[in-house]
Design an enzyme around this catalytic site. Structure first.
Site, PDB file in Angstrom:
ATOM      1  NE  ARG A  72      -3.903  -2.089   0.166  1.00 51.83           N
ATOM      2  CZ  ARG A  72      -4.958  -2.701   1.242  1.00 51.83           C
ATOM      3  NH1 ARG A  72      -5.117  -1.655   2.127  1.00 51.83           N
ATOM      4  NH2 ARG A  72      -5.551  -3.576   0.841  1.00 51.83           N
TER       5      ARG A  72
ATOM      6  CD  GLU B  23      -3.356   3.304   2.023  1.00 51.28           C
ATOM      7  OE1 GLU B  23      -3.339   3.135   3.519  1.00 51.28           O
ATOM      8  OE2 GLU B  23      -4.445   2.973   1.600  1.00 51.28           O
TER       9      GLU B  23
ATOM     10  NE  ARG C 295      -5.582   2.409  12.508  1.00 52.97           N
ATOM     11  CZ  ARG C 295      -6.982   2.243  12.427  1.00 52.97           C
ATOM     12  NH1 ARG C 295      -7.270   1.021  13.287  1.00 52.97           N
ATOM     13  NH2 ARG C 295      -7.768   2.885  11.649  1.00 52.97           N
ATOM     14  CG  HIS C 296      -1.900   2.820   8.385  1.00 51.40           C
ATOM     15  ND1 HIS C 296      -2.226   3.604   9.456  1.00 51.40           N
ATOM     16  CD2 HIS C 296      -2.826   2.521   7.719  1.00 51.40           C
ATOM     17  CE1 HIS C 296      -3.572   3.624   9.350  1.00 51.40           C
ATOM     18  NE2 HIS C 296      -3.931   2.902   8.307  1.00 51.40           N
TER      19      HIS C 296
ATOM     20  CD  GLU D  25     -10.418  -2.262   8.764  1.00 54.65           C
ATOM     21  OE1 GLU D  25     -10.059  -2.764   7.861  1.00 54.65           O
ATOM     22  OE2 GLU D  25     -10.527  -1.210   8.747  1.00 54.65           O
TER      23      GLU D  25
ATOM     24  CB  SER E 112     -12.109  -4.384   5.385  1.00 49.07           C
ATOM     25  OG  SER E 112     -13.076  -3.850   4.951  1.00 49.07           O
TER      26      SER E 112
ATOM     27  NE  ARG F   1      -3.864  -2.142  10.976  1.00 50.81           N
ATOM     28  CZ  ARG F   1      -5.051  -1.304  10.356  1.00 50.81           C
ATOM     29  NH1 ARG F   1      -6.408  -1.684  10.550  1.00 50.81           N
ATOM     30  NH2 ARG F   1      -4.379  -0.332   9.747  1.00 50.81           N
TER      31      ARG F   1
END
Length: 578
Positions: free
Chosen positions: A334, A336, A342-343, A497, A500, A552
């Site tokens: 990712r 991002e 948490r990323h 989370e 998903s 996670r």
């Protein structure tokens, strides 16, 4: 022409070294001569002392009764291997501790002899005749004694006391019952009396950081320069990651990554029991497949490619290929620019997809069973590792619901719970991280569990392949095509989370329609999506699934403060090495 010099050539010769200085030149002063004499005398004494010490050492070595029982071994592989005539089996310390759990009958004079390879955690010389060493093997540590005796020399004791921490050693010793429990080691009811000790791989005496420092909690925000009560500085996360090989030697890290592997094993174990097939989808794509906003572009021969954001589209294509239950464990990328706790830009995804018969909640129910299977498996199989890590971060035990009683809340109910607690939030707003954590605390208080599900998410905040709910389809408004809810769900641990998922659209025409009218429209005929859409033109059963973030799960199960602690060599926007 002759080489003989002519009569007119006068040979030049050096003046004798002891000749008097020429007129006008000064010789060495008396002070300089005196200093030189002293230096010469000092050097002669040092040389004499060194020679005497070497002679004494040589004599001591010649009389060293243990000279064959200790030392540094040649580098393994540097000499031809000759199998020993009498090979002694190597043992595991955990097995030794279990085998001799009952020490009531152990003979103080003797004791079983063992041979093992371990790590020197520390070596402490107690004078010239005694050294204590703590050996480590995995999560197990044992105290060892190296003591001068009629069969063990003082030279060997001295050698043992100077072995640097983290060195790899081969140990021969007798298992003994200590006079009292050894509280500083994990194996407390036994100790080892060393008889032979060889260094297999010597560590540097100066390490960039100490393993013991890595076994303490990382500092929180704003605590970069904080020190412990004993004055030792707290080693920051950045320092630990820069020296990850040493950091990973911490016993808690052995526990973390044993648990991480356990999650994968439990995930596959459960799904295989439900007839899922493991698959491996591509990670190099010819075009961005899910919007293209957060993908990594890489050079691919004379063109460009993209690292996969997820195996989502391929999982669905496999359902259309008549693989009706598939699972995958693999890397997710990712792009991002998220520098949060948490990323990660690269993490491990636990993905599954399955065809269902009548309603997508068949899949939700199976996923709930899967997660409870993983949690209960971690409790029963990895209790020791879990307790070790949680003891460092002082985290409460993860609270689980009973089987079949996982709270499955409609998204609207979660929103209402937040409103009742004073949070301002719209009916179809996405939940922020603080909102998620707050809702997690409310669910824990109301239902007594750290694990729950939110169902029926707003359609506008889900990907283009998400099936709108029946109610939303019935009330469809072409002027507002993204209004309403969807057949989608998220799973949460401790208010964050971890997964998903959703029912996917399995009809090609409806899928094309949703792709064009979703909040971020995509072209169904584009290079990256054309084959995906065509897969549903050949007849595909209804299906649903989800993608779980492995790191996670580990982070939230153990209560780690940062997801990077659950990644061996983490990748984030500012870290691409080691």
């Amino acid at each position: 022409m002759s080489d003989k010099p002519t009569e007119n050539v006068v040979p030049v010769t050096e003046a004798p070294k002891d000749a008097p200085a020429a007129e006008g030149e000064k010789g060495p002063s008396k002070g300089a001569l005196k200093k030189a004499a002293k230096e010469k005398e000092k050097a002669e004494k040092a040389a004499k002392r060194k020679a005497e010490e070497e002679a004494q050492k040589k004599a001591a070595d010649a009389n060293d009764i243990s000279k064959e029982d200790y030392g540094e071994l040649p580098m393994l592989g540097s000499q031809p291997y000759v199998p020993p005539t009498e090979k002694v089996p190597r043992v595991n310390l955990a097995e030794v501790a279990e085998e001799y759990k009952d020490t009531s009958k152990m003979d103080e004079a003797g004791g079983p002899q063992i041979v093992f390879r371990g790590i020197v955690e520390n070596a402490r010389a107690q004078g010239a005749k005694l050294t204590f060493i703590t050996f480590r093997q995995g999560l197990d540590t044992i105290q060892a004694v190296v003591a001068e005796s009629e069969t063990l020399s003082r030279q060997m004791v001295k050698f043992a006391g100077k072995i640097p921490a983290e060195s790899v050693v081969l140990v021969h010793g007798l298992v003994k019952k200590p006079k009292e429990l050894v509280k500083s080691t994990t194996i407390q009811h036994l100790e080892l009396h060393v008889k032979k000790l060889f260094v297999v791989a010597k560590a540097d005496s100066q390490l960039p950081m100490q393993v013991t420092d890595a076994e303490r909690p990382i500092p929180g925000d704003g605590e970069e320069e904080k020190t412990e009560d004993d004055g030792r500085p707290i080693v920051t996360l950045n320092t630990r990651l820069n020296n990850r090989v040493i950091d990973l030697r911490g016993k808690h890290n052995t526990a973390i990554f044993t648990i991480k592997d356990g999650v994968i094993a439990l995930f596959q174990e459960f799904l295989r029991s439900k007839k899922f097939v493991g698959v491996n989808s591509p990670r190099l794509l010819g075009a961005p497949s899910e919007g293209g906003a957060s993908v990594f572009e890489v050079k691919y021969f004379n063109t460009k490619a993209f690292l996969a954001q997820s195996p989502q589209l391929y999982k669905q294509m496999l359902i259309a290929s008549r693989f009706e239950r598939v699972m995958e464990v693999g890397p997710i990328f990712r792009a991002e620019n998220s520098n949060t706790a948490r990323h990660l830009t690269e993490f491990t995804g636990l993905d599954m997809e399955m065809a269902f018969e009548e309603d997508y909640h068949e899949v939700v129910g199976l996923l709930e069973e899967l997660m409870l299977y993983i949690f209960n498996g971690l409790r029963t199989r990895y209790g020791r590792e879990t307790d070790l890590v949680r003891s460092i971060y002082q985290v409460e035990e993860f609270k689980l619901p009973e089987a079949g009683k996982v709270p499955r809340l409609p998204f609207s109910e979660g929103v209402q719970m937040l409103r009742d607690d004073g949070v301002e939030i719209g009916d179809f707003d996405d939940l922020s991280t603080p909102d998620e954590k707050r809702l997690g605390a409310l669910v824990l208080k109301k239902y007594g569990t750290d694990f729950y599900v939110l169902d029926k998410y707003p359609l506008a905040i889900r990907p283009f392949y998400t099936m709108p709910s029946a109610e939303t389809q019935a009330a469809y408004d072409p002027k507002n095509p993204n209004a309403g809810t969807s057949n989608s769900y998220d799973f949460f641990m401790r208010g964050q989370e971890i997964m998903s998922g959703a029912q996917r659209i399995h009809d090609a025409a409806f899928l094309e329609k949703r792709m064009r009218e979703c909040v971020t429209p995509v072209d169904p005929k584009s290079e990256g999506l054309r084959d995906y859409v065509n897969a549903f033109r050949y007849g595909c059963p209804p299906h649903a699934g989800g993608g779980i973030g492995l790191e996670r799960i580990v982070m939230l199960w153990l209560g780690l403060p940062n997801v990077r602690l659950a990644s061996l060599f983490p990748r984030d926007p500012s870290r691409l090495s080691p």
